[in-house]
Each structure stands twice: as structure tokens, then as C-alpha cells.
Design a protein around this motif. Structure first.
Motif, PDB file in Angstrom:
ATOM      1  N   TRP A 282      10.730  -5.054  20.044  1.00 51.61           N
ATOM      2  CA  TRP A 282      10.386  -5.397  18.664  1.00 51.61           C
ATOM      3  C   TRP A 282      10.265  -4.132  17.824  1.00 51.61           C
ATOM      4  CZ3 TRP A 282       5.341  -8.621  17.465  1.00 51.61           C
ATOM      5  CH2 TRP A 282       5.348  -9.034  16.134  1.00 51.61           C
ATOM      6  N   GLY A 283       9.490  -3.170  18.329  1.00 59.96           N
ATOM      7  CA  GLY A 283       9.345  -1.899  17.620  1.00 59.96           C
ATOM      8  C   GLY A 283       8.083  -1.851  16.792  1.00 59.96           C
ATOM      9  N   ASP A 284       8.160  -2.319  15.557  1.00 59.32           N
ATOM     10  CA  ASP A 284       7.027  -2.251  14.634  1.00 59.32           C
ATOM     11  C   ASP A 284       6.268  -3.567  14.646  1.00 59.32           C
ATOM     12  OD1 ASP A 284       5.295  -1.328  12.714  1.00 59.32           O
ATOM     13  OD2 ASP A 284       6.678  -1.547  11.039  1.00 59.32           O
ATOM     14  N   GLY A 285       5.704  -3.901  15.800  1.00 59.43           N
ATOM     15  CA  GLY A 285       4.991  -5.168  15.935  1.00 59.43           C
ATOM     16  C   GLY A 285       3.669  -5.151  15.179  1.00 59.43           C
ATOM     17  N   LYS A 286       3.464  -6.159  14.347  1.00 61.85           N
ATOM     18  CA  LYS A 286       2.231  -6.279  13.577  1.00 61.85           C
ATOM     19  C   LYS A 286       2.201  -7.648  12.910  1.00 61.85           C
ATOM     20  CE  LYS A 286       4.407  -3.837   9.688  1.00 61.85           C
ATOM     21  NZ  LYS A 286       4.331  -2.646   8.816  1.00 61.85           N
ATOM     22  N   THR A 309       3.174   1.466  12.635  1.00 65.25           N
ATOM     23  CA  THR A 309       2.130   1.247  11.637  1.00 65.25           C
ATOM     24  C   THR A 309       0.771   1.568  12.240  1.00 65.25           C
ATOM     25  OG1 THR A 309       3.442  -0.527  10.617  1.00 65.25           O
ATOM     26  CG2 THR A 309       1.089  -0.434  10.073  1.00 65.25           C
ATOM     27  N   ASP A 310       0.030   2.421  11.557  1.00 63.78           N
ATOM     28  CA  ASP A 310      -1.324   2.770  12.028  1.00 63.78           C
ATOM     29  C   ASP A 310      -2.145   1.511  12.264  1.00 63.78           C
ATOM     30  OD1 ASP A 310      -1.216   5.536  12.169  1.00 63.78           O
ATOM     31  OD2 ASP A 310      -1.650   5.801  10.044  1.00 63.78           O
ATOM     32  N   LEU A 317       4.595   5.143  20.939  1.00 61.17           N
ATOM     33  CA  LEU A 317       4.981   3.918  21.648  1.00 61.17           C
ATOM     34  C   LEU A 317       5.953   3.047  20.862  1.00 61.17           C
ATOM     35  CD1 LEU A 317       1.565   2.799  23.221  1.00 61.17           C
ATOM     36  CD2 LEU A 317       3.456   4.053  24.300  1.00 61.17           C
ATOM     37  N   SER A 318       6.280   3.450  19.646  1.00 61.44           N
ATOM     38  CA  SER A 318       7.185   2.651  18.818  1.00 61.44           C
ATOM     39  C   SER A 318       8.542   2.498  19.506  1.00 61.44           C
ATOM     40  CB  SER A 318       7.380   3.325  17.456  1.00 61.44           C
ATOM     41  OG  SER A 318       8.347   2.632  16.696  1.00 61.44           O
ATOM     42  N   ALA A 327       1.087  -4.252  20.588  1.00 59.98           N
ATOM     43  CA  ALA A 327       1.135  -5.014  19.335  1.00 59.98           C
ATOM     44  C   ALA A 327       0.732  -6.472  19.559  1.00 59.98           C
ATOM     45  CB  ALA A 327       2.537  -4.943  18.733  1.00 59.98           C
ATOM     46  N   VAL A 328       1.243  -7.073  20.632  1.00 59.09           N
ATOM     47  CA  VAL A 328       0.896  -8.471  20.935  1.00 59.09           C
ATOM     48  C   VAL A 328      -0.603  -8.598  21.187  1.00 59.09           C
ATOM     49  CG1 VAL A 328       1.171 -10.351  22.595  1.00 59.09           C
ATOM     50  CG2 VAL A 328       3.180  -9.079  21.800  1.00 59.09           C
ATOM     51  N   LYS A 329      -1.173  -7.661  21.933  1.00 56.54           N
ATOM     52  CA  LYS A 329      -2.612  -7.697  22.205  1.00 56.54           C
ATOM     53  C   LYS A 329      -3.415  -7.599  20.911  1.00 56.54           C
ATOM     54  CE  LYS A 329      -6.291  -5.261  24.691  1.00 56.54           C
ATOM     55  NZ  LYS A 329      -6.631  -4.112  25.585  1.00 56.54           N
TER      56      LYS A 329
END
Length: 337
Positions: A282-286, A309-310, A317-318, A327-329
Motif C-alpha cells: 500500500w505504501g502510505d497507509g492511513k 505520513t507522520d 517503512l514506507s 498502518a493497519v494496526k
């Protein structure tokens, strides 16, 4: 009523600040340069904007950008409307993509009148305006030669709505179908190429039908020379009021039923797991990169351009599976499930 918004803000080059403003179907470039005295309106704007950038204060940077825009609009509205008149109230045909991403350009200097101490805009080169017929997108997306995708000219794509996000992202009509269009620029070419590669992998995988990722539907070609400059995806209808267009728009998580939040969290986790099975991250997961479908209430993952994204995924880790897991967590924590 004229439509205007900031396309980009840049600083540097002797502390100059430059705003690129979309004004109806034109682009207005405005330069703010330091004055010899250092006590003018533009000096104050430059100092405060650059201080926000140096401090990494995104809210202050955005606030200063808006203040500069307001001052520019107040000083230049009449001139801008003359150069780029607002659309007719009864205009029924959406503007084509070509006229919006290759607009006429007008350039000005922002100055403080020493006699009146009021802001004014000076056309560059002492002419009525400096005009460029086209904004040159000096890049091309190399498409996978094995992929067979329909190609749409920028003149045959009609923009219904400009969407939020970096670069040019819009809801469009192409081939009589509603789609999401993404066009990059020189700075974002690599990011858009990554997204295209990810979407091509997804579209040819065994999980293509099951993945809640907007499907790749076509490529965007510049009408003048046939370069591939963007992509077209399935458009996911979201809330018209933006109250729940993405998970990030949720104002009060506790106001949403836990079963609904658990469903969303499970769908995100399943989607990311399937992506990893086909070698896509995904990369930029948010939360901001998770759409909520207006009709089905399912969640869809968007934005495979990498980045970070901070508070969500660290720069280190991106673009990694470990980063996606983080990101999922964090999304689970955000949804309180």
C-alpha cells in the motif's frame, strides 16, 4: 462567481514565495519578493510563511498560504476576472481535461504601494500580462507493453469535479463513464508510475475481483503529442457532504456502531493481506486513504503512490509490508476496535 484555489506554493530563491492559483480556466502565478526596506506586506508574508515551513508547522503554513491568497484575490480579482472570466451560469457541458491541465498562464508580482501602503499586482515584464499557451508537462508514464488498456485523449475527458489531493485528481466522464482521473507532473511522475505499476499488477492478479481497490480503467494521453500523462480508475461514490468520504473525516468514532467499525477494519486487513500475496504494498497507509462507499458502506483502499505520513507510517517503512502492517494496526486503533 469565479472559482479559485491554490494549486501549489513554493519558496526559496532569495526567500521568494510563489503561489500558483487556478482561476476559473486559467493559471495565475504570483511572485512575492523581499523588498529593499524589509517592512512591506510581502515581507511579512514571506517571513511568516518561511518560518512555518522551517518549523514544520503544517497548520501555520496552510493558514499563511490562505492569508496570502486572500490578499492576492483582494488586489487582483478584477484583473483576474477580465483575463479568465467565470463560466456562464447556464453552462451545461463540463470543461475538458485539456483546457484545465494545460491552461493559459498569467504571471504577476505582488507589491506594496509605498504611497498607499496597499497591496497591488504588477504584470510581469511591464506588459498587460505574461501569457503562456500551455503548461508543459515534461514527463511520460511508461506503460507495461503487455497491458491492453483503453487510451483517452485529454480533449475527450470532461471534468465533473476537482477532487482533493496532491497533483491533479478529478471525477471525470470518459467514454460516457464516470471515472477518477489522476494526472501527475514532473515532481510526482515517479509516484504516479508506482501507482500505475501497482494497479496493473492488481488488475492481472487472481485476486483482481476480490480486492477493494478502484480498478484501473484506462490511460490519459496528451492530445497534442500522445504522451501518457495520467491514469483512469473506477470512481467510488462517497458521501456528497464529505462527512464520511474517508475514514479520516470521522469526527466522533464512538458515534459509529462498533459492528460497522469492525467490518471496516476487517475489510482493510483482508485487502492488505491480499495485496501482499500478489507482491503489492500500500505504501502510505492511513485513514485518509480509505474511502467509504456511499451505497454499500464498504471501505476501499486508495493511493499507491508511496510516500509516508507522520503518525501513520514512518519514512523508513514506507512501501514495505512491515509499514503496511503498522498502518493497519494504527487504523484499528483509530477505529477503536
Amino acid at each position: 462567481m469565479s472559482i479559485h484555489y491554490i494549486e501549489s506554493v513554493s519558496s526559496g530563491c532569495g526567500d521568494r514565495v510563489t503561489l500558483s492559483i487556478r482561476w476559473n480556466n486559467a493559471r495565475i502565478e504570483v511572485d512575492l519578493d523581499p523588498s529593499p526596506t524589509g517592512n512591506t506586506i510581502q515581507d511579512s508574508f514571506i517571513e511568516k510563511y518561511n518560518a512555518a515551513v522551517e518549523d514544520g508547522d503544517d497548520e501555520e503554513e496552510e493558514m499563511m498560504s490562505d492569508q496570502i491568497l486572500d490578499a492576492i484575490v483582494q488586489a487582483g480579482r478584477t484583473s483576474f476576472d477580465r483575463l479568465a472570466p467565470p463560466p456562464a451560469p447556464d453552462a451545461s457541458t463540463p470543461a475538458d481535461l485539456h483546457s484545465l491541465i494545460f491552461p493559459k498562464e498569467y504571471s504577476f508580482f505582488f507589491r506594496t504601494n509605498v504611497e498607499t501602503n496597499a497591496a497591488e499586482l504588477i504584470p510581469k515584464d511591464n506588459e498587460d500580462t505574461t501569457m503562456h499557451e500551455e503548461f508543459d508537462l515534461k514527463y511520460q508514464l511508461p506503460a507495461n507493453s503487455e497491458a491492453v488498456l483503453p487510451k483517452f485523449s485529454t480533449r475527450d475527458i470532461h471534468v465533473v469535479e476537482k477532487l482533493l489531493g496532491d497533483g491533479y485528481i478529478a471525477r471525470v466522464l470518459a467514454g460516457c463513464r464516470e471515472m477518477c482521473c489522476k494526472v501527475g507532473d514532473e515532481l510526482r511522475a515517479d509516484a504516479l508510475q508506482r501507482e500505475l505499476s501497482c494497479l496493473l499488477t492488481i488488475s492481472t492478479s487472481q485476486h483482481a475481483a476480490a480486492l477493494r481497490v478502484p480498478k484501473l480503467l484506462g490511460l490519459v494521453e496528451a492530445a497534442d503529442d500522445g504522451r501518457t500523462i495520467g491514469l483512469l480508475q473506477e470512481y467510488i461514490p462517497c458521501s456528497d457532504t464529505w462527512e464520511l468520504s474517508t475514514l479520516r473525516n470521522i469526527e466522533s468514532v464512538s458515534s459509529i456502531a462498533k459492528a460497522r467499525r469492525e467490518k471496516w477494519a476487517s475489510q482493510i486487513q483482508q485487502t492488505v493481506q491480499l495485496l501482499h500475496q500478489i507482491g503489492v504494498t500500500w505504501g502510505d497507509g492511513k485513514a485518509a486513504n480509505v474511502l467509504v462507499h456511499r451505497d454499500t458502506d464498504d471501505v476501499w483502499i486508495i493511493d499507491f503512490r508511496s510516500g509516508w505520513t507522520d503518525g501513520w507510517v514512518s519514512q523508513e517503512l514506507s512501501g514495505t509490508m512491515e509499514g503496511d502492517s503498522v498502518a493497519v494496526k494504527k487504523i484499528f486503533e483509530f477505529l477503536e476496535v
